[in-house]
Design a protein around this motif. Sequence first.
Motif, mmCIF file in Angstrom:
data_model
loop_
_atom_site.group_PDB
_atom_site.id
_atom_site.type_symbol
_atom_site.label_atom_id
_atom_site.label_comp_id
_atom_site.label_asym_id
_atom_site.label_seq_id
_atom_site.Cartn_x
_atom_site.Cartn_y
_atom_site.Cartn_z
ATOM 1 N N TYR A 12 50.644 38.868 43.104
ATOM 2 C CA TYR A 12 50.523 38.316 41.580
ATOM 3 C C TYR A 12 52.048 37.783 41.108
ATOM 4 C CZ TYR A 12 46.229 40.914 41.325
ATOM 5 O OH TYR A 12 45.055 41.272 41.662
ATOM 6 N N THR A 13 51.930 37.087 40.116
ATOM 7 C CA THR A 13 53.113 36.846 39.094
ATOM 8 C C THR A 13 52.607 37.248 37.888
ATOM 9 O OG1 THR A 13 54.579 35.004 38.631
ATOM 10 C CG2 THR A 13 52.404 34.356 38.389
ATOM 11 N N GLN A 14 54.006 37.179 36.944
ATOM 12 C CA GLN A 14 53.823 37.941 35.607
ATOM 13 C C GLN A 14 53.586 36.848 34.742
ATOM 14 O OE1 GLN A 14 53.351 41.171 35.498
ATOM 15 N NE2 GLN A 14 52.510 40.946 33.323
ATOM 16 N N TYR A 15 52.718 36.589 33.756
ATOM 17 C CA TYR A 15 52.819 35.853 32.527
ATOM 18 C C TYR A 15 52.456 36.342 31.072
ATOM 19 C CZ TYR A 15 51.431 31.786 29.447
ATOM 20 O OH TYR A 15 51.433 31.098 28.409
ATOM 21 N N HIS A 76 49.111 44.568 24.529
ATOM 22 C CA HIS A 76 50.258 44.626 25.447
ATOM 23 C C HIS A 76 50.024 45.495 26.676
ATOM 24 C CE1 HIS A 76 51.834 42.549 22.203
ATOM 25 N NE2 HIS A 76 52.625 43.495 21.797
ATOM 26 N N ASN A 77 49.063 45.691 27.117
ATOM 27 C CA ASN A 77 48.580 46.498 28.288
ATOM 28 C C ASN A 77 48.616 45.631 29.580
ATOM 29 O OD1 ASN A 77 48.662 49.245 27.300
ATOM 30 N ND2 ASN A 77 46.322 49.001 26.627
ATOM 31 N N ILE A 78 49.247 45.741 30.532
ATOM 32 C CA ILE A 78 49.278 44.808 31.597
ATOM 33 C C ILE A 78 47.600 44.921 32.275
ATOM 34 C CG2 ILE A 78 50.042 44.358 33.977
ATOM 35 C CD1 ILE A 78 52.737 45.564 33.261
ATOM 36 N N GLN A 79 47.125 43.663 32.254
ATOM 37 C CA GLN A 79 45.806 43.227 32.826
ATOM 38 C C GLN A 79 45.871 42.119 33.661
ATOM 39 O OE1 GLN A 79 43.227 42.810 29.437
ATOM 40 N NE2 GLN A 79 43.672 44.634 28.661
ATOM 41 N N GLU A 80 44.990 41.928 34.535
ATOM 42 C CA GLU A 80 44.682 41.043 35.402
ATOM 43 C C GLU A 80 43.936 39.939 35.005
ATOM 44 O OE1 GLU A 80 43.267 42.276 39.138
ATOM 45 O OE2 GLU A 80 44.777 43.944 39.545
ATOM 46 N N ALA A 81 44.555 38.595 34.838
ATOM 47 C CA ALA A 81 43.843 37.488 34.570
ATOM 48 C C ALA A 81 42.555 37.244 35.317
ATOM 49 C CB ALA A 81 44.995 36.219 34.137
ATOM 50 N N GLU A 82 41.655 36.833 34.823
ATOM 51 C CA GLU A 82 40.521 36.339 35.791
ATOM 52 C C GLU A 82 40.706 34.912 36.207
ATOM 53 O OE1 GLU A 82 36.823 36.361 33.491
ATOM 54 O OE2 GLU A 82 36.629 38.489 33.550
ATOM 55 N N ILE A 83 40.304 34.577 37.426
ATOM 56 C CA ILE A 83 40.586 33.504 38.046
ATOM 57 C C ILE A 83 39.277 33.130 38.797
ATOM 58 C CG2 ILE A 83 41.670 34.611 40.073
ATOM 59 C CD1 ILE A 83 43.362 31.751 40.431
ATOM 60 N N TYR A 84 39.056 31.727 38.752
ATOM 61 C CA TYR A 84 37.678 31.067 39.283
ATOM 62 C C TYR A 84 38.039 29.628 40.126
ATOM 63 C CZ TYR A 84 35.456 33.744 35.530
ATOM 64 O OH TYR A 84 34.830 34.448 34.743
#
Length: 230
Positions: A12-15, A76-84
């Motif tokens: 992962y990377t952070q955005y 502001h909770n770290i969540q994972e972005a969905e990816i398709y």
Amino acid sequence: MRKILPASILSYTQYGYLKVAKSLKSHCPKCGKTGNFTLKANYYQVKKTGLFAEGHCSECKKPSVFVIMLDERSDHNIQEAEIYIYDPMASQGRMDQIQGNKNIPKDLIRSYTSALNVSQSKDNSATAVMSKRVIESVLKNYLGEKTKEQSLSQQFEQLPKHVDLSKPIQSLSHLVHPDRPFYEMLELEREIDDETAALLMELLEGLIEYLFVLPEKIESVHTEIEQKLK
């Protein structure tokens, strides 16, 4: 479009407050093999809540397009972005799986195929009619003809009495028992080859989809339909 499950994301990377996939493993739409993809995205070109990214398959070296769903409205909770991944054959692949499944009744396959065809032709009224037939066929498979005169609502209420939804999960208890070879593999007491590793990833993806993705998807679509029809 085909969703990439969390088990297939390698790094992962952070955005902002989101964890965004940097590298992942996926079935390649170009060569059909499972390859690794390192994503390149321009975060200066974010449109609304998403952006496009590109990644080259490690097997065939050809590029594929990915869509990253970004939403910073969370608290502001770290969540994972969905990816398709853009996969033109994704829908056809699901159809192949359905048609090749011997446990699915033929009348259900026929009605689902008809519903899929009319939906793709943009015949919305026919889509509604055929969707009702698919639902009726699903319920008939478990409840039989005796409940045919009941409403769809009444039939759905009876469905949990006729199908053991916990069986797929309970079967894993036998697989991961300390005396089983699978458990020894997890504990690195037994060698694991490439084919077994691929099967292990399929198991993880299926487990995550069964427990987290599908319940949330059904609930989400249910909510959207209700809001749409208010």
